[in-house]
Design a protein around this motif. Structure first.
Motif, PDB file in Angstrom:
ATOM      1  N   SER A 200       0.867  -1.316  -0.100  1.00 31.06           N
ATOM      2  CA  SER A 200       0.001  -0.143  -0.200  1.00 31.06           C
ATOM      3  C   SER A 200       0.853   1.472  -0.026  1.00 31.06           C
ATOM      4  O   SER A 200       0.282   2.273  -0.040  1.00 31.06           O
ATOM      5  CB  SER A 200      -0.926  -0.032   1.014  1.00 31.06           C
ATOM      6  OG  SER A 200      -0.136  -0.190   2.392  1.00 31.06           O
ATOM      7  N   ALA A 201       2.063   1.189  -0.297  1.00 30.19           N
ATOM      8  CA  ALA A 201       3.057   2.281   0.020  1.00 30.19           C
ATOM      9  C   ALA A 201       2.811   3.334  -1.139  1.00 30.19           C
ATOM     10  O   ALA A 201       2.902   4.521  -0.950  1.00 30.19           O
ATOM     11  CB  ALA A 201       4.493   1.847  -0.054  1.00 30.19           C
ATOM     12  N   GLU A 202       2.051   2.873  -2.409  1.00 26.99           N
ATOM     13  CA  GLU A 202       1.797   3.834  -3.432  1.00 26.99           C
ATOM     14  C   GLU A 202       0.504   4.259  -3.383  1.00 26.99           C
ATOM     15  O   GLU A 202       0.096   4.705  -4.366  1.00 26.99           O
ATOM     16  CB  GLU A 202       2.349   3.331  -4.716  1.00 26.99           C
ATOM     17  CG  GLU A 202       4.069   3.130  -4.701  1.00 26.99           C
ATOM     18  CD  GLU A 202       4.357   2.708  -6.242  1.00 26.99           C
ATOM     19  OE1 GLU A 202       3.694   2.499  -7.004  1.00 26.99           O
ATOM     20  OE2 GLU A 202       5.534   1.877  -5.975  1.00 26.99           O
ATOM     21  N   ARG A 203      -0.299   3.883  -2.363  1.00 23.09           N
ATOM     22  CA  ARG A 203      -1.464   4.271  -2.582  1.00 23.09           C
ATOM     23  C   ARG A 203      -1.944   5.009  -1.150  1.00 23.09           C
ATOM     24  O   ARG A 203      -2.715   5.868  -1.089  1.00 23.09           O
ATOM     25  CB  ARG A 203      -2.559   3.095  -2.436  1.00 23.09           C
ATOM     26  CG  ARG A 203      -2.785   2.048  -3.476  1.00 23.09           C
ATOM     27  CD  ARG A 203      -3.617   1.114  -3.563  1.00 23.09           C
ATOM     28  NE  ARG A 203      -3.729   0.268  -2.398  1.00 23.09           N
ATOM     29  CZ  ARG A 203      -3.275  -0.829  -2.062  1.00 23.09           C
ATOM     30  NH1 ARG A 203      -2.448  -1.231  -3.092  1.00 23.09           N
ATOM     31  NH2 ARG A 203      -3.401  -1.272  -0.873  1.00 23.09           N
ATOM     32  N   ILE A 204      -1.221   5.028   0.070  1.00 24.15           N
ATOM     33  CA  ILE A 204      -1.448   5.942   1.282  1.00 24.15           C
ATOM     34  C   ILE A 204      -0.507   7.200   1.196  1.00 24.15           C
ATOM     35  O   ILE A 204       0.744   6.770   0.912  1.00 24.15           O
ATOM     36  CB  ILE A 204      -1.047   4.773   2.407  1.00 24.15           C
ATOM     37  CG1 ILE A 204      -1.690   3.625   2.642  1.00 24.15           C
ATOM     38  CG2 ILE A 204      -1.216   5.763   3.553  1.00 24.15           C
ATOM     39  CD1 ILE A 204      -1.411   2.722   3.729  1.00 24.15           C
ATOM     40  N   LEU A 205      -1.324   8.230   1.326  1.00 22.47           N
ATOM     41  CA  LEU A 205      -0.558   9.632   1.177  1.00 22.47           C
ATOM     42  C   LEU A 205      -0.064   9.815   2.794  1.00 22.47           C
ATOM     43  O   LEU A 205      -1.250   9.966   3.505  1.00 22.47           O
ATOM     44  CB  LEU A 205      -1.429  10.610   0.549  1.00 22.47           C
ATOM     45  CG  LEU A 205      -2.002  10.326  -0.838  1.00 22.47           C
ATOM     46  CD1 LEU A 205      -2.822  11.444  -1.212  1.00 22.47           C
ATOM     47  CD2 LEU A 205      -0.901   9.897  -1.691  1.00 22.47           C
ATOM     48  N   LEU A 206       1.071  10.238   2.825  1.00 29.07           N
ATOM     49  CA  LEU A 206       1.374  10.465   4.209  1.00 29.07           C
ATOM     50  C   LEU A 206       1.453  12.230   4.313  1.00 29.07           C
ATOM     51  O   LEU A 206       2.029  12.630   3.411  1.00 29.07           O
ATOM     52  CB  LEU A 206       2.875  10.176   4.529  1.00 29.07           C
ATOM     53  CG  LEU A 206       3.655  10.679   5.833  1.00 29.07           C
ATOM     54  CD1 LEU A 206       2.862  10.312   7.067  1.00 29.07           C
ATOM     55  CD2 LEU A 206       5.197  10.241   5.768  1.00 29.07           C
ATOM     56  N   TYR A 207       0.691  12.586   5.184  1.00 29.51           N
ATOM     57  CA  TYR A 207       0.422  13.926   5.157  1.00 29.51           C
ATOM     58  C   TYR A 207       1.381  14.752   5.842  1.00 29.51           C
ATOM     59  O   TYR A 207       1.574  14.312   6.939  1.00 29.51           O
ATOM     60  CB  TYR A 207      -1.160  14.358   5.766  1.00 29.51           C
ATOM     61  CG  TYR A 207      -1.424  15.770   5.971  1.00 29.51           C
ATOM     62  CD1 TYR A 207      -1.679  16.519   4.899  1.00 29.51           C
ATOM     63  CD2 TYR A 207      -1.468  16.229   7.386  1.00 29.51           C
ATOM     64  CE1 TYR A 207      -1.872  18.169   5.055  1.00 29.51           C
ATOM     65  CE2 TYR A 207      -1.571  17.655   7.498  1.00 29.51           C
ATOM     66  CZ  TYR A 207      -1.706  18.572   6.246  1.00 29.51           C
ATOM     67  OH  TYR A 207      -1.907  19.783   6.494  1.00 29.51           O
ATOM     68  N   ARG A 208       1.836  15.779   5.418  1.00 28.64           N
ATOM     69  CA  ARG A 208       3.045  16.502   5.833  1.00 28.64           C
ATOM     70  C   ARG A 208       2.612  17.903   5.765  1.00 28.64           C
ATOM     71  O   ARG A 208       2.406  18.628   4.916  1.00 28.64           O
ATOM     72  CB  ARG A 208       4.446  16.324   5.364  1.00 28.64           C
ATOM     73  CG  ARG A 208       4.698  14.986   5.077  1.00 28.64           C
ATOM     74  CD  ARG A 208       4.684  14.212   6.200  1.00 28.64           C
ATOM     75  NE  ARG A 208       5.784  14.309   7.102  1.00 28.64           N
ATOM     76  CZ  ARG A 208       5.829  14.120   8.242  1.00 28.64           C
ATOM     77  NH1 ARG A 208       4.874  13.391   8.623  1.00 28.64           N
ATOM     78  NH2 ARG A 208       6.487  14.525   9.289  1.00 28.64           N
ATOM     79  N   SER A 209       2.392  18.673   7.232  1.00 29.91           N
ATOM     80  CA  SER A 209       2.038  20.044   7.133  1.00 29.91           C
ATOM     81  C   SER A 209       3.195  20.877   6.747  1.00 29.91           C
ATOM     82  O   SER A 209       4.304  20.594   6.730  1.00 29.91           O
ATOM     83  CB  SER A 209       1.571  20.456   8.716  1.00 29.91           C
ATOM     84  OG  SER A 209       2.376  20.015   9.457  1.00 29.91           O
TER      85      SER A 209
END
Length: 507
Positions: A498-507
């Motif tokens: 799932s690494a290319e489907r989950i977006l890690l949000y960075r503020s």
């Protein structure tokens, strides 16, 4: 299902600080990774729980297994092969007797090991819990070939900022117990000198009756000139009877009471969910006050919504999936037109995942925790007929170091998730290891590793300033980002699937 245009957006919080354990009461012994999920596809959540994650409302957490005081192992039951045990049948008979005769058992059973939803047993509240706004709900224009695309893709739809992450406890079904766990208090025998060695050992009445029956058969056959070899009694129909038959027996017609189980979607809330919300909340409030001794102001409506109604899971449907679709639901138990219990569940691509159960305290003696687990297993079997790959029932976490949490191992056949290789191992092979050590690697192959580990963190997707980019592009843009270690840790936790489907949000 979701296709290529649905993505998961999470905000990772790390897991370096310890918090109070709800099982052994260690003030700072419980450690877990945590992240706030603004939105999540059911396939991504399936991949995450198959790597040891678990959700509490929109907060998703994973125990640090080799560090936490009470390791929590993901457990799943093979629903299609499940056969109820003797204690499970007793629970079903108890329900049947109540429905058919209208009498509650006299013994008030408060022995089900339930944890308060928002108490100290679960993930801590992250210090920076979603105070930044996330300005995206759907992503429709991310290029498919990420390694060749360092370009930045704009995100257009707007999402309101999510509420603070919970300080609550694990909302997996730590509250359920089988009949054998319900009798925890035994009367101490009077002191004496022990057994009389001159007298034979006591034998069970059932064994004595069986022996007398065999003797009578031998005498009768000898009188008829038949050799005195008695064939073993063939198995009765009840021994191979499926779970559904036992459940149907527990719901007789023309009875004083009528029990009905209704499935309502909780996210987004269906009209049926909205219509029954107040009644459901009142049952939850009574449950928290009576079972967990919460003060009247603690089980608030906002708390109820945040932990048991809110969910990051998107509602999805698939041609080869169940008619109900995937996502988050409440299974409501209606007794004579009133809600007496609610099971919170997630329907995922390969499983039904149990989240929590609460019930009206007036019916505590009915073992509704065990009964609802059996009904959810039967529900999983029903869904499997529509979607063949949906064949597992996830019971949350199995905690061998906490005796009250071992009951989940009685729903067999079941597997535990190896915390190092993320492979499933039959629980019979795991228990001896857990008897020797709280933390154990279940995979016996010393050379086996995690086949789905994310090796190239640069491919991981990052959502930064309303734009989506691979981490390699994000790190160049930030020029020596201070959160590189955190991002690398997160990348190892989500896995390659799932690494290319989950977006890690960075503020």
């Amino acid at each position: 299902m979701a296709g290529n245009k649905s993505y998961t957006i999470v905000e990772y919080f790390g897991g370096d600080s310890g918090y109070r354990c709800g099982y052994c009461k260690n003030d700072e012994g419980n450690f877990s990774h945590g992240m706030w999920s603004h939105t999540m596809t059911v396939q991504d959540y399936q991949d995450l729980i198959d790597r040891g994650w678990r959700r509490s409302g929109k907060y998703v957490y994973k125990p640090k297994m080799n560090k936490t005081c009470c390791p929590q192992y993901t457990i799943r039951c093979h629903a299609t092969h499940f056969q109820p045990s003797k204690s499970h049948k007793k629970v079903l008979k108890k329900i049947s007797k109540f429905i058919s005769k209208g009498e509650l058992p006299k013994d008030q059973d408060n022995g089900e090991p339930m944890e308060a939803v928002c108490d100290e047993g679960g993930p801590r509240e992250p210090s920076k819990a979603c105070q930044s706004e996330v300005k995206c709900a759907a992503i429709t224009d991310i290029q498919k070939e990420l390694p060749e695309c360092p370009a930045i893709t704009e995100v257009h739809e707007v999402v309101d900022a999510a509420p603070a992450a919970p300080a609550g406890s694990e909302t997996s079904r730590t509250e359920r117990a089988s009949e054998s766990d319900e009798r925890t208090a035994a009367i101490a025998p009077k002191p004496g000198i022990g057994a009389d060695p001159a007298r034979p050992l006591c034998r069970k009445a059932k064994d004595l009756r069986k022996e007398r029956r065999l003797q009578k058969d031998q005498i009768r056959q000898s009188a008829d000139g038949v050799p005195s070899i008695v064939s073993p009694t063939p198995p009765t129909a009840a021994q191979t009877k499926p779970l559904e038959d036992f459940i149907n027996e527990s719901l007789p017609d023309n009875a004083p009471h009528c029990l009905e189980v209704r499935l309502v979607r909780s996210n987004p809330p269906s009209p049926q969910f909205k219509a029954s919300f107040d009644a459901s909340y009142q049952v939850y409030k009574l449950y928290q006050m009576a079972i967990h001794k919460d003060p009247p102001d603690k089980p608030s409506e906002s708390q109820f919504r945040r932990f048991l109604c809110d969910s990051p899971l998107e509602a999805e449907h698939s041609p080869d999936g169940p008619e109900e679709g995937y996502g988050s639901f409440h299974q409501q138990y209606w007794l004579d037109d009133r809600i007496v219990a609610v099971g919170v569940i997630d329907i995922l691509p390969t499983c039904v995942s149990s989240v929590y159960l609460y019930y009206h305290p007036d019916f505590a003696s009915l073992s509704l925790g065990s009964y609802s687990a059996l009904r959810e297993i039967a529900f999983t079997r029903q869904l499997q007929k529509q979607s063949p790959k949906l064949c597992y029932y996830y019971l949350g976490f199995y905690i061998h170091s906490c005796p009250k949490m071992r009951y989940k191992g009685q729903y067999r056949p079941s597997d535990l998730l190896c915390p190092e290789t993320y492979t499933w191992v039959p629980i019979e092979q795991c228990v001896p290891m857990l008897e020797n050590s709280r933390y154990a690697r279940f995979n016996r192959d010393p050379d086996a590793g995690d086949p789905r580990v994310l090796k190239d963190v640069g491919r991981l997707l990052v959502l930064y300033r309303r734009a989506v980019m691979p981490y390699a592009a994000y790190s160049r843009k930030r020029k020596g980002s201070s959160d590189e270690e955190e991002v690398q840790q997160y990348g190892g936790l989500v896995g390659q699937d799932s690494a290319e489907r989950i977006l890690l949000y960075r503020s």
